[in-house]
Design an enzyme around this catalytic site. Structure first.
Site, PDB file in Angstrom:
ATOM      1  N   ARG A 242       0.718  -1.255   0.093  1.00  0.00           N
ATOM      2  CA  ARG A 242      -0.088  -0.041  -0.093  1.00  0.00           C
ATOM      3  C   ARG A 242       0.915   1.216   0.018  1.00  0.00           C
ATOM      4  NH1 ARG A 242      -3.405  -2.650  -1.938  1.00  0.00           N
ATOM      5  NH2 ARG A 242      -5.623  -2.632  -0.981  1.00  0.00           N
ATOM      6  N   GLU A 271      -3.349   7.738  -6.205  1.00  0.00           N
ATOM      7  CA  GLU A 271      -3.349   7.131  -7.628  1.00  0.00           C
ATOM      8  C   GLU A 271      -4.509   7.545  -8.516  1.00  0.00           C
ATOM      9  OE1 GLU A 271      -3.516   3.019  -6.891  1.00  0.00           O
ATOM     10  OE2 GLU A 271      -1.740   3.124  -5.732  1.00  0.00           O
ATOM     11  N   HIS A 288       0.019   0.237 -10.155  1.00  0.00           N
ATOM     12  CA  HIS A 288      -0.840  -0.894  -9.023  1.00  0.00           C
ATOM     13  C   HIS A 288      -1.329  -1.839  -9.953  1.00  0.00           C
ATOM     14  CE1 HIS A 288      -3.522  -0.728  -5.338  1.00  0.00           C
ATOM     15  NE2 HIS A 288      -3.301  -1.798  -5.504  1.00  0.00           N
TER      16      HIS A 288
END
Length: 330
Positions: A242, A271, A288
């Site tokens: 994370r 993001e 990601h």
């Protein structure tokens, strides 16, 4: 009986294989609505779009506003493993059941971690960027044999990374909040050089540090000015967990000032990521995508759909979030 509604907030969903869609659509008496924007929803958007849903099939969206405002939501089925976007205690207070798909994601993230380690330490991505600009420089890199690799977090993904590292004959330093004795014995029996140590030892002694812990109050900014100052100037940092685990400004300064050698990051506090780390050569950045293998994404989406239908049909849940995940959020 009124028709039940499922809202699918995660995107993409059912794009690679329509099996999850067929599971949902083949169930009678259910209305299905999808994310109309084809991107990650803000917490305000999801609260508005899913306010009347009985079940939410969710990605990594911030669900705090929806959980507080919805009077109809009774179940959240997470596509993935992270639960930092789900306030579990508020869900419990409101009688909202929560499930997730941790086993589906494990190997995809573990393999991706190994790929980042190899690319970063052998400067593969950097060489690719340079050759496209017409440059030709043969970088010297670090082999993994006899390298100290620190794994902070030794759950599903951390252990899988350790197993994949076995043929490289690395030295493993591991730390976890609640490490089972059997976890260490498995690797010792197979001849891996592995030790359980405190986090400071990992920071001080590792050539490569890889993060595999959940994000919650005690792990926020685990990597900060203080912990970065403990690391060697030859240390590489990997994060596929994370983004909030790292204080990004501190990491930028450490790499810019050559306090550490570099970093590979697949996750970020905000993001899409548009920050200063994009300007550094010794940083590898990805979108990601650790779980983005065809089979992993299909398994996550399918399991989330199956769990949602089980709930609506009054059947026992198979992947309900266990009690220890609630304790992380205390």
């Amino acid at each position: 009986m009124s028709m039940k509604k499922i809202f699918v907030s995660t995107y993409p969903y059912g794009k690679i294989d329509d099996t999850p869609l067929r599971i949902l659509q083949s169930t009678t008496g259910i209305q299905i609505a999808f994310n109309p924007y084809n991107r990650k929803l803000s917490k305000k958007e999801i609260a508005s779009l899913a306010i009347d849903a009985d079940v939410l099939i969710a990605g990594t969206e911030d669900l705090s506003q929806l959980i507080q405002e919805s009077a109809s939501l009774r179940m959240i089925s997470r596509v993935g493993i992270g639960l930092d976007s789900v306030d579990l205690w508020s869900c419990r207070e409101k009688g909202i059941r929560v499930s997730y798909t941790p086993d589906a994601v494990t190997m995809a993230v573990a393999e991706f971690t190994i790929g980042l380690i190899l690319s970063l330490t052998r400067k593969i991505a950097r060489a690719d960027r340079e050759i496209r600009k017409g440059d030709w420089f043969r970088h010297q890199g670090k082999r993994l044999e006899d390298t100290n690799i620190g794994l902070i977090g030794f759950g599903r993904v951390g252990r899988s990374v350790a197993r994949l590292l076995a043929p490289f004959r690395t030295k493993l330093l591991v730390n976890d909040l609640s490490l089972e004795k059997d976890a260490m014995e498995e690797f010792s029996r197979q001849g891996q050089d592995i030790k359980f140590v405190e986090k400071d030892v990992i920071f001080q002694s590792s050539d490569i540090i890889s993060l595999h812990v959940p994000y919650y109050s005690k792990t926020k900014h685990l990597i900060n000015n203080e912990t970065l100052s403990l690391m060697k100037n030859s240390t590489y940092l990997i994060n596929t967990a994370r983004g909030e685990l790292i204080e990004e400004e501190a990491l930028y300064k450490a790499i810019h000032d050559k306090t550490i050698a570099g970093a590979a990051l697949d996750v970020f506090t905000e993001e899409p990521y548009l920050g200063k780390l994009t300007g550094l050569e010794d940083v590898l950045l990805t979108q990601h995508m650790g779980s983005c293998s065809f089979d992993c994404r299909l398994a996550m989406e399918t399991q989330a759909a199956e769990e949602a239908i089980r709930f609506l049909e009054g059947k026992p849940l198979v992947r309900e979030v266990p009690e220890h995940e609630y304790q992380y959020q205390k």
